[in-house]
Design an enzyme around this catalytic site. Sequence first.
Site, short mmCIF file in Angstrom:
data_model
loop_
_atom_site.label_atom_id
_atom_site.label_comp_id
_atom_site.label_asym_id
_atom_site.label_seq_id
_atom_site.Cartn_x
_atom_site.Cartn_y
_atom_site.Cartn_z
N LYS A 1 0.83 -1.22 0.00
CA LYS A 1 0.00 0.00 0.00
C LYS A 1 0.86 1.27 0.00
O LYS A 1 2.03 1.26 0.37
CB LYS A 1 -0.96 -0.03 1.20
CG LYS A 1 -2.03 -1.12 1.09
CD LYS A 1 -3.30 -0.65 0.44
CE LYS A 1 -4.25 -1.77 0.05
NZ LYS A 1 -5.24 -2.10 1.08
N ARG B 1 -4.05 -10.12 3.77
CA ARG B 1 -4.29 -10.16 2.32
C ARG B 1 -3.02 -9.66 1.65
O ARG B 1 -2.65 -8.50 1.83
CB ARG B 1 -5.50 -9.27 2.00
CG ARG B 1 -5.91 -9.23 0.55
CD ARG B 1 -7.10 -8.29 0.37
NE ARG B 1 -7.50 -8.24 -1.03
CZ ARG B 1 -6.93 -7.46 -1.95
NH1 ARG B 1 -5.93 -6.66 -1.61
NH2 ARG B 1 -7.35 -7.48 -3.19
N1 HH2 Z 1 -7.31 -3.64 -0.64
C1 HH2 Z 1 -7.46 -3.67 -1.97
C2 HH2 Z 1 -8.49 -4.42 -2.56
N2 HH2 Z 1 -9.31 -5.17 -1.79
N3 HH2 Z 1 -9.98 -5.92 0.33
C3 HH2 Z 1 -9.83 -5.91 1.65
N4 HH2 Z 1 -10.65 -6.65 2.42
N5 HH2 Z 1 -8.86 -5.18 2.27
C4 HH2 Z 1 -8.00 -4.40 1.57
O1 HH2 Z 1 -7.14 -3.72 2.19
C5 HH2 Z 1 -8.13 -4.38 0.14
C6 HH2 Z 1 -9.16 -5.16 -0.45
C7 HH2 Z 1 -6.53 -2.91 -2.83
O2 HH2 Z 1 -5.44 -3.73 -3.24
P1 HH2 Z 1 -5.34 -4.43 -4.68
O3 HH2 Z 1 -6.44 -5.40 -4.85
O4 HH2 Z 1 -3.98 -4.99 -4.86
O5 HH2 Z 1 -5.47 -3.22 -5.67
P2 HH2 Z 1 -6.62 -2.77 -6.66
O6 HH2 Z 1 -7.81 -2.42 -5.83
O7 HH2 Z 1 -6.03 -1.58 -7.36
O8 HH2 Z 1 -6.93 -3.92 -7.58
#
Ligand code: HH2
Length: 299
Positions: A240, A274
């Site tokens: 993050k 995660r």
């Molecule tokens: N962060 C992201 C997406 N989903 N779900 C939960 N429960 N908690 C989180 O902190 C969280 C999440 C963002 O990360 P990422 O999926 O890698 O990025 P993007 O949303 O750009 O696909």
Amino acid sequence: MPSTITTPAPRTISCSGGREIVLAGKPLVMGVLNLTPDSFSDGGLWLDPERAVERGLQMVGSGADLLDLGAESTRPGGGIYGGGAAHVPVEEELRRLLPVLERLRGEVEVPISVDTRKGEVASAALAAGADLVNDISALSDPELARVVAESGCPVVLMHSRGELAEMQRAIHFDDLLAEVVGELGSAVERAVGARVSRRQIFVDPGIGFGKTPLQNLLLLRHLDALHTLGCPVLVGASRKSFIGHLTGAPADDRLGGSLAAIGWAAAHGAAMVRVHDVAATRQFLDVWEAIDRAKEDHE
Ligand code: HH2
């Protein structure tokens, strides 16, 4: 010396398809599989279904306890990500998601989560063999609440405020911890009011969603406060932007910082983390737990 480690109560959570999520001791590792062109750290890498399935299998082979499949980026707008992620229509989200989900379902036994805000997507994913729903909007779509309640599947309710496109603008909390815990508590009660079983709910402080870098650090620092909600806690700190803010490292080079956050979360009772980097996280947590156990064995 008393242990400074908070250990979550052992507990088994049943998924609708019969699989189980067994919480005991160190956090479970949820491997992130982003089937998107625009995710903040790995957008476009796993758009091709063949490569995505390979990546999923590799994560399970490296020790992922669950997989989290997302077909819509949710990077917040108004801050370093400009206008935030593009809106993805249901049909497109399903077109990205289902072929990979179906293939992985046939090949892995670990529970598969679908990271979506939409009831229609969750419904199709559960029918295709997904076991749980991860919703960064904490069931703001009533249709999603209905699907989760009817299927009886576990659900992750994440804290965030406002619309994704504007989330990093004008961030204001009078009392960060009290407000995050209070708003998550309200989300839990809304879900229970929509007939979701309390026993099936995970809560998540929403690191990076409508928070400043310092607020993200404070939420991790005071993670124990979330335990008052009585639900297992999931932490998504992997790669993050607060890590980039502290270190200057780009999003695809934040493993060290991610592991520091994971170590902190593990010591403060997180039930699940995660992560994008499963193998390194698995090794980190295995050694972390062995050190903790060795102390107890010796005493
Ligand atoms: N962060 C992201 C997406 N989903 N779900 C939960 N429960 N908690 C989180 O902190 C969280 C999440 C963002 O990360 P990422 O999926 O890698 O990025 P993007 O949303 O750009 O696909």
